[in-house]
Structure formats: structure tokens, C-alpha cells
Scaffold this active site. Structure first.
Site, PDB file in Angstrom:
ATOM      1  N   TYR A 163       0.842  -1.209   0.000  1.00  0.00           N
ATOM      2  CA  TYR A 163       0.000   0.000   0.000  1.00  0.00           C
ATOM      3  C   TYR A 163       0.875   1.258   0.000  1.00  0.00           C
ATOM      4  O   TYR A 163       0.633   2.189  -0.765  1.00  0.00           O
ATOM      5  CB  TYR A 163      -0.899  -0.052   1.235  1.00  0.00           C
ATOM      6  CG  TYR A 163      -1.928   1.037   1.344  1.00  0.00           C
ATOM      7  CD1 TYR A 163      -3.129   0.971   0.644  1.00  0.00           C
ATOM      8  CD2 TYR A 163      -1.714   2.133   2.178  1.00  0.00           C
ATOM      9  CE1 TYR A 163      -4.090   1.971   0.771  1.00  0.00           C
ATOM     10  CE2 TYR A 163      -2.669   3.134   2.315  1.00  0.00           C
ATOM     11  CZ  TYR A 163      -3.857   3.047   1.610  1.00  0.00           C
ATOM     12  OH  TYR A 163      -4.809   4.030   1.734  1.00  0.00           O
ATOM     13  N   LYS A 167       1.029   4.104  -2.881  1.00  0.00           N
ATOM     14  CA  LYS A 167       0.647   5.487  -2.570  1.00  0.00           C
ATOM     15  C   LYS A 167       1.822   6.446  -2.782  1.00  0.00           C
ATOM     16  O   LYS A 167       1.620   7.594  -3.204  1.00  0.00           O
ATOM     17  CB  LYS A 167       0.111   5.588  -1.138  1.00  0.00           C
ATOM     18  CG  LYS A 167      -1.221   4.848  -0.931  1.00  0.00           C
ATOM     19  CD  LYS A 167      -2.333   5.404  -1.813  1.00  0.00           C
ATOM     20  CE  LYS A 167      -3.705   4.861  -1.466  1.00  0.00           C
ATOM     21  NZ  LYS A 167      -4.749   5.365  -2.367  1.00  0.00           N
TER      22      LYS A 167
HETATM   23  P1  NAP Z   1     -13.544   2.145   1.255  1.00  0.00           P
HETATM   24  O1  NAP Z   1     -14.524   2.718   2.219  1.00  0.00           O
HETATM   25  O2  NAP Z   1     -13.045   0.770   1.441  1.00  0.00           O
HETATM   26  O3  NAP Z   1     -14.162   2.312  -0.223  1.00  0.00           O
HETATM   27  C1  NAP Z   1     -13.408   1.874  -1.313  1.00  0.00           C
HETATM   28  C2  NAP Z   1     -14.112   2.247  -2.589  1.00  0.00           C
HETATM   29  O4  NAP Z   1     -13.288   1.822  -3.686  1.00  0.00           O
HETATM   30  C3  NAP Z   1     -15.462   1.580  -2.747  1.00  0.00           C
HETATM   31  O5  NAP Z   1     -16.341   2.478  -3.363  1.00  0.00           O
HETATM   32  C4  NAP Z   1     -15.141   0.412  -3.666  1.00  0.00           C
HETATM   33  O6  NAP Z   1     -16.222   0.012  -4.509  1.00  0.00           O
HETATM   34  C5  NAP Z   1     -14.081   1.018  -4.537  1.00  0.00           C
HETATM   35  N1  NAP Z   1     -13.282  -0.013  -5.215  1.00  0.00           N
HETATM   36  C6  NAP Z   1     -12.649  -1.080  -4.655  1.00  0.00           C
HETATM   37  N2  NAP Z   1     -12.041  -1.798  -5.608  1.00  0.00           N
HETATM   38  C7  NAP Z   1     -12.313  -1.186  -6.789  1.00  0.00           C
HETATM   39  C8  NAP Z   1     -11.987  -1.451  -8.136  1.00  0.00           C
HETATM   40  N3  NAP Z   1     -11.224  -2.504  -8.472  1.00  0.00           N
HETATM   41  N4  NAP Z   1     -12.459  -0.615  -9.106  1.00  0.00           N
HETATM   42  C9  NAP Z   1     -13.234   0.445  -8.776  1.00  0.00           C
HETATM   43  N5  NAP Z   1     -13.575   0.758  -7.512  1.00  0.00           N
HETATM   44  C10 NAP Z   1     -13.121  -0.057  -6.540  1.00  0.00           C
HETATM   45  O7  NAP Z   1     -12.225   3.065   1.185  1.00  0.00           O
HETATM   46  P2  NAP Z   1     -11.964   4.566   1.683  1.00  0.00           P
HETATM   47  O8  NAP Z   1     -11.468   4.505   3.061  1.00  0.00           O
HETATM   48  O9  NAP Z   1     -13.089   5.444   1.321  1.00  0.00           O
HETATM   49  O10 NAP Z   1     -10.698   4.926   0.762  1.00  0.00           O
HETATM   50  C11 NAP Z   1     -10.806   5.708  -0.407  1.00  0.00           C
HETATM   51  C12 NAP Z   1      -9.402   6.107  -0.850  1.00  0.00           C
HETATM   52  O11 NAP Z   1      -8.762   6.837   0.190  1.00  0.00           O
HETATM   53  C13 NAP Z   1      -8.501   4.917  -1.164  1.00  0.00           C
HETATM   54  O12 NAP Z   1      -7.654   5.233  -2.234  1.00  0.00           O
HETATM   55  C14 NAP Z   1      -7.690   4.775   0.118  1.00  0.00           C
HETATM   56  O13 NAP Z   1      -6.458   4.146  -0.120  1.00  0.00           O
HETATM   57  C15 NAP Z   1      -7.525   6.231   0.503  1.00  0.00           C
HETATM   58  N6  NAP Z   1      -7.209   6.435   1.907  1.00  0.00           N
HETATM   59  C16 NAP Z   1      -8.084   6.083   2.880  1.00  0.00           C
HETATM   60  C17 NAP Z   1      -7.737   6.305   4.199  1.00  0.00           C
HETATM   61  C18 NAP Z   1      -8.652   5.963   5.335  1.00  0.00           C
HETATM   62  O14 NAP Z   1      -8.235   6.157   6.495  1.00  0.00           O
HETATM   63  N7  NAP Z   1      -9.854   5.495   5.099  1.00  0.00           N
HETATM   64  C19 NAP Z   1      -6.503   6.878   4.517  1.00  0.00           C
HETATM   65  C20 NAP Z   1      -5.637   7.219   3.494  1.00  0.00           C
HETATM   66  C21 NAP Z   1      -6.005   7.001   2.180  1.00  0.00           C
HETATM   67  P3  NAP Z   1     -17.205  -1.226  -4.069  1.00  0.00           P
HETATM   68  O15 NAP Z   1     -18.080  -0.628  -2.990  1.00  0.00           O
HETATM   69  O16 NAP Z   1     -17.962  -1.527  -5.305  1.00  0.00           O
HETATM   70  O17 NAP Z   1     -16.321  -2.295  -3.563  1.00  0.00           O
END
Ligand code: NAP
Length: 254
Positions: A163, A167
């Protein structure tokens, strides 16, 4: 949600693609861009029902959105996503590369599949979407691209070699593409969330992370979406490109 009065909408008549918009941060971003008057493509991989519910929520508030399924780690599906957007609305003004996954485990236990799955979506997926959409933006001579990276890509995090590598890759990619596209009026920036309360972090909450967050709490998806909305929609962000901005409660202070 509430759609702004037309005169106040910065994205009136414009089109935004948000990858992974069915849940979490992407969902909040789709709502924020719809508030600004954008026609929003709610991309998802498997949560069709959640995506359609979001589309209905946006429509009920007077906005416009469609749900499009595509695994953005797959080139043909990305091309189909961009093609379907062009058929529907004929332009693309904003791309938010948000879709991401984790497959956390320590290096020696990390399977090659865990490495590849994360790199394929979190880094190669960003490349596929940006390359396809930038062709459209180059012709339009304008556009805003926001890539979601992570504080893990800045400082590393045990259990996240795959990851953090992806990133960190997104950060280098953002800076290079920002330089390549700047002369055509396209800005490219990266947003690095810290610890945001979503499905992705749901199981991690017990691990005493709060002591590393000066603001003493987890972030909310809307707090990340606020900065993305500014970078993607606000005229005041027109002179910002190639930057990485953290939304992390003070976890990383460079
Ligand atoms: P999340 O709640 O797990 O949601 C992930 C989203 O990505 C869902 O809408 C999922 O769609 C979609 N997805 C997964 N695999 C996919 C694919 N192959 N093609 C298209 N869409 C796909 O994640 P989140 O926490 O909102 O994270 C969003 C972004 O922020 C990510 O890039 C993550 O790395 C980054 N981020 C998050 C955090 C955190 O603390 N949460 C921190 C730093 C960075 P489905 O619902 O259809 O599976």
C-alpha cells in the site's frame, strides 16, 4: 445533501468522474461535487446497490449522477468507463482517482498476489484512468485531476509495504503528470488522508492510533472531500498543481 443555487455552482455544466464512489471517501466526494453542480459519474466495483442509492440521493437534491460499474485496475473497463461517460455527457472536467484497497500483512508474509492486487488498483488504476481521461481534457484544454494518496505513502507503515509503495508511487506520478499537463490548463494534485473512519479502517480502530493524531480523533470522509472539492471545483485553486496536501489531523507535519 443540498445542491447550491446555480449562480454559486463552480461546476455547473461540468462532468466529474469519481472512482470508487459507492462508499467512504469517494461517496463523500461525489456528493460534494454534485453540490457544486457537477454531473457525477459514481464509479464502483461491486456495490451496485449503494452506488444507485447515492445516485438517487443526488437526484433527489436536484443534482445529476449516474452509476457506472468498472474495475479500474482493468484497462478495458477503464476505457469503457470513459467511453460511457463521453456518450452520456460528452465531456470530462474532473477526475478523482479515489478507488483503493488494502491487503495488509508484514513483508515476509506478504503473498505476491497481495502485492500485485494493491499495486494494480492503487497505482496502475490511477495511471489507466488518468491516461484515458487526460486525452479528453487535453482536447478541452482544461481539467482538474485529484489523486488520493495516503500518509502511508509519505512515512511508511508496518504491514503496508504494498500500500505505501503504491501510494508513494501516486505522489511521483502526480508530480510528473502535473508538469506534463500544465501547459494545457490541467491541474493535477494529490490528497493524503490520515486515518479516516470508513470501511477500510473499520477493523483498525482498536490499535491505539489516536495517540499519533494531534487533533485526537479520526477524520470523517466529508473532511477529506472538502479539500478535494476545493482543488477540483474552486476557481481559487486554479494556480495549484503538483502538490500533495494532507488531511490527517496533524499526523504528519513535514
Ligand atoms: P472504502 O470505504 O473501502 O471504499 C473503497 C471504494 O473503492 C469503494 O467504493 C469500492 O467500490 C471502490 N473499489 C474497490 N475496488 C475497486 C476497483 N477494483 N475498481 C473500482 N472501484 C473499486 O475506502 P476509503 O477509506 O473510502 O478509501 C478511499 C481512498 O482513500 C482509497 O484510495 C484509500 O487508499 C484512501 N485512503 C483512505 C484512508 C482511510 O483512512 N480510510 C486513509 C488514506 C487514504 P465497491 O463498494 O464496489 O467495492
Amino acid at each position: 445533501m443540498e445542491v447550491l443555487p446555480e449562480a454559486l455552482q463552480h461546476l455547473r455544466g461540468q462532468v466529474a468522474i469519481v472512482t470508487g464512489a459507492s462508499r467512504g471517501i469517494g461517496r463523500a466526494v461525489a456528493l460534494a461535487l454534485a453540490t457544486e453542480g457537477a454531473k457525477v459519474v459514481v464509479n464502483y466495483a461491486s456495490s451496485g446497490e449503494a452506488a444507485e442509492k447515492l445516485v438517487a440521493e443526488i437526484a433527489a437534491a436536484g443534482g445529476e449522477a449516474i452509476a457506472l460499474q468498472a474495475d479500474v485496475s482493468q484497462l478495458e473497463q477503464v476505457e469503457a468507463l470513459v467511453e460511457a461517460t463521453m456518450q452520456q455527457w460528452g465531456r470530462i472536467d474532473v477526475l478523482v482517482n479515489n478507488a483503493g484497497i488494502t491487503r495488509d500483512t508484514l513483508l515476509l508474509r506478504m503473498k505476491t498476489e497481495d502485492w500485485q492486487a494493491v499495486i494494480n488498483l492503487n497505482l496502475t488504476g490511477v495511471f489507466f484512468c488518468t491516461r484515458a481521461v487526460s486525452k479528453v481534457m487535453l482536447k478541452q484544454r482544461s481539467g482538474r485531476i485529484v489523486n488520493i494518496t495516503s500518509v502511508a505513502g509519505l512515512m511508511g507503515n508496518p504491514g503496508q509495504a504494498n500500500y505505501s509503495a503504491a501510494k508513494a508511487g501516486v505522489i511521483g506520478f502526480t508530480k510528473t503528470v502535473a508538469k506534463e499537463l500544465a501547459s494545457r490548463g490541467i491541474t493535477v494534485n494529490a490528497v493524503a488522508p490520515g486515518f479516516i473512519a470508513t470501511d477500510m479502517t473499520h477493523d483498525l480502530k482498536a490499535e491505539g492510533i489516536l495517540q499519533f493524531i494531534p487533533l485526537g480523533r479520526y477524520g470523517q470522509p466529508e473532511e477529506v472531500a472538502g479539500l478535494i472539492r476545493f482543488l477540483a471545483a474552486d476557481p481559487a485553486a486554479a494556480y495549484i498543481t503538483g502538490q500533495v496536501m494532507n488531511v490527517d489531523g496533524g499526523m504528519v507535519m513535514a
